[in-house]
Write a protein that holds these residues in place. Structure first.
Motif, short mmCIF file in Angstrom:
data_model
loop_
_atom_site.label_atom_id
_atom_site.label_comp_id
_atom_site.label_asym_id
_atom_site.label_seq_id
_atom_site.Cartn_x
_atom_site.Cartn_y
_atom_site.Cartn_z
N GLU A 108 0.81 -1.22 0.00
CA GLU A 108 0.00 0.00 0.00
C GLU A 108 0.84 1.27 0.00
O GLU A 108 0.48 2.25 -0.63
N ASN A 109 1.99 1.24 0.71
CA ASN A 109 2.79 2.47 0.78
C ASN A 109 4.12 2.41 0.05
O ASN A 109 4.90 3.35 0.09
N GLY A 110 4.39 1.28 -0.63
CA GLY A 110 5.60 1.17 -1.46
C GLY A 110 6.85 0.79 -0.70
O GLY A 110 7.92 0.70 -1.29
N LYS A 111 6.74 0.55 0.62
CA LYS A 111 7.90 0.19 1.42
C LYS A 111 7.49 -0.88 2.44
O LYS A 111 6.57 -0.67 3.22
N ILE A 112 8.20 -1.98 2.42
CA ILE A 112 7.93 -3.05 3.38
C ILE A 112 8.93 -2.95 4.52
O ILE A 112 10.14 -2.94 4.29
N ASP A 113 8.41 -2.87 5.72
CA ASP A 113 9.26 -2.83 6.91
C ASP A 113 8.86 -4.00 7.81
O ASP A 113 7.92 -3.90 8.60
N TYR A 114 9.56 -5.11 7.68
CA TYR A 114 9.23 -6.30 8.45
C TYR A 114 9.52 -6.11 9.94
O TYR A 114 9.09 -6.92 10.76
N ASN A 115 10.24 -5.06 10.29
CA ASN A 115 10.52 -4.79 11.70
C ASN A 115 9.32 -4.17 12.42
O ASN A 115 9.30 -4.10 13.64
N LYS A 116 8.33 -3.72 11.69
CA LYS A 116 7.14 -3.09 12.28
C LYS A 116 6.01 -4.10 12.45
O LYS A 116 4.87 -3.83 12.11
N ARG A 117 6.33 -5.24 12.99
CA ARG A 117 5.33 -6.28 13.18
C ARG A 117 4.44 -5.94 14.38
O ARG A 117 4.89 -5.39 15.37
N GLU A 118 3.17 -6.33 14.28
CA GLU A 118 2.18 -6.02 15.30
C GLU A 118 2.39 -6.84 16.59
O GLU A 118 2.20 -6.35 17.68
N ARG A 119 2.73 -8.10 16.42
CA ARG A 119 2.93 -9.01 17.55
C ARG A 119 1.68 -9.10 18.44
O ARG A 119 1.74 -8.87 19.65
N ASN A 120 0.56 -9.46 17.83
CA ASN A 120 -0.72 -9.57 18.51
C ASN A 120 -0.73 -10.78 19.44
O ASN A 120 -0.77 -11.92 18.98
N LEU A 121 -0.71 -10.54 20.74
CA LEU A 121 -0.64 -11.63 21.71
C LEU A 121 -1.91 -12.48 21.74
O LEU A 121 -1.86 -13.65 22.08
N GLN A 122 -3.05 -11.90 21.37
CA GLN A 122 -4.29 -12.67 21.33
C GLN A 122 -4.19 -13.78 20.28
O GLN A 122 -4.59 -14.91 20.52
N VAL A 123 -3.62 -13.45 19.13
CA VAL A 123 -3.42 -14.45 18.07
C VAL A 123 -2.44 -15.52 18.55
O VAL A 123 -2.58 -16.69 18.24
N GLU A 124 -1.48 -15.10 19.33
CA GLU A 124 -0.43 -15.99 19.81
C GLU A 124 -0.91 -16.95 20.89
O GLU A 124 -0.41 -18.07 21.00
N THR A 125 -1.91 -16.53 21.68
CA THR A 125 -2.29 -17.32 22.84
C THR A 125 -3.65 -18.01 22.74
O THR A 125 -3.96 -18.87 23.55
N ASP A 126 -4.46 -17.63 21.77
CA ASP A 126 -5.81 -18.19 21.65
C ASP A 126 -5.98 -18.89 20.30
O ASP A 126 -5.91 -18.24 19.25
N CYS A 127 -6.20 -20.17 20.32
CA CYS A 127 -6.28 -20.97 19.10
C CYS A 127 -7.40 -20.50 18.18
O CYS A 127 -7.22 -20.43 16.96
N LYS A 128 -8.56 -20.18 18.72
CA LYS A 128 -9.68 -19.73 17.88
C LYS A 128 -9.33 -18.42 17.17
O LYS A 128 -9.67 -18.24 16.00
#
Length: 130
Positions: A51-71
């Motif tokens: 969308e903005n023409g630059k990928i920055d893989y260091n700006k990851r969200e790190r959503n703990l809900q996705v990490e800890t809840d299987c659903k």
């Protein structure tokens, strides 16, 4: 439109979904949830980067809900698959900038390297498998 790179990525995430559907223990998911979250984060960075023409893989969200809840993880897989499918119509030879992993100043032109959308989608597929 058929795109082998996208289909490969989608296939890997579908395999992940099948695996998660066999897990009935929160403790087991706790061991693998972080790995799934990490893969989702990279896809999210790619989508934003397109969308903005630059990928920055260091700006990851790190959503703990996705990490800890299987659903939540399963829902994120479905969302990720749908996002990936929308990319199939893009020109995969288009160039895109990618931030160097150790770059400290995102305003410095030397912090970015030129890549292609095809290369970055291939990277995502490989990274997800790994």
């Amino acid at each position: 439109m058929k795109n082998d790179l996208i289909e490969d990525c989608v296939s890997v995430f579908k395999q992940g979904s099948e695996l998660l559907q066999t897990i009935d223990s929160k403790d087991i998911y706790a061991h693998i949830g972080a790995h799934f979250r990490h893969c989702f984060d990279f896809v999210d960075c790619l989508i934003l980067g397109i969308e903005n023409g630059k990928i920055d893989y260091n700006k990851r969200e790190r959503n703990l809900q996705v990490e800890t809840d299987c659903k939540t993880g399963l829902a994120k897989i479905d969302e990720t698959i749908e996002m990936l499918k929308t990319l199939a119509v893009l020109d995969f030879s288009q160039t895109i900038l990618v931030r160097h992993e150790r770059a400290s100043d995102v305003t410095d032109e030397k912090s970015w390297c030129v890549s292609t959308l095809a290369r970055e989608v291939e990277f995502l597929q490989s990274h997800t498998v790994h």
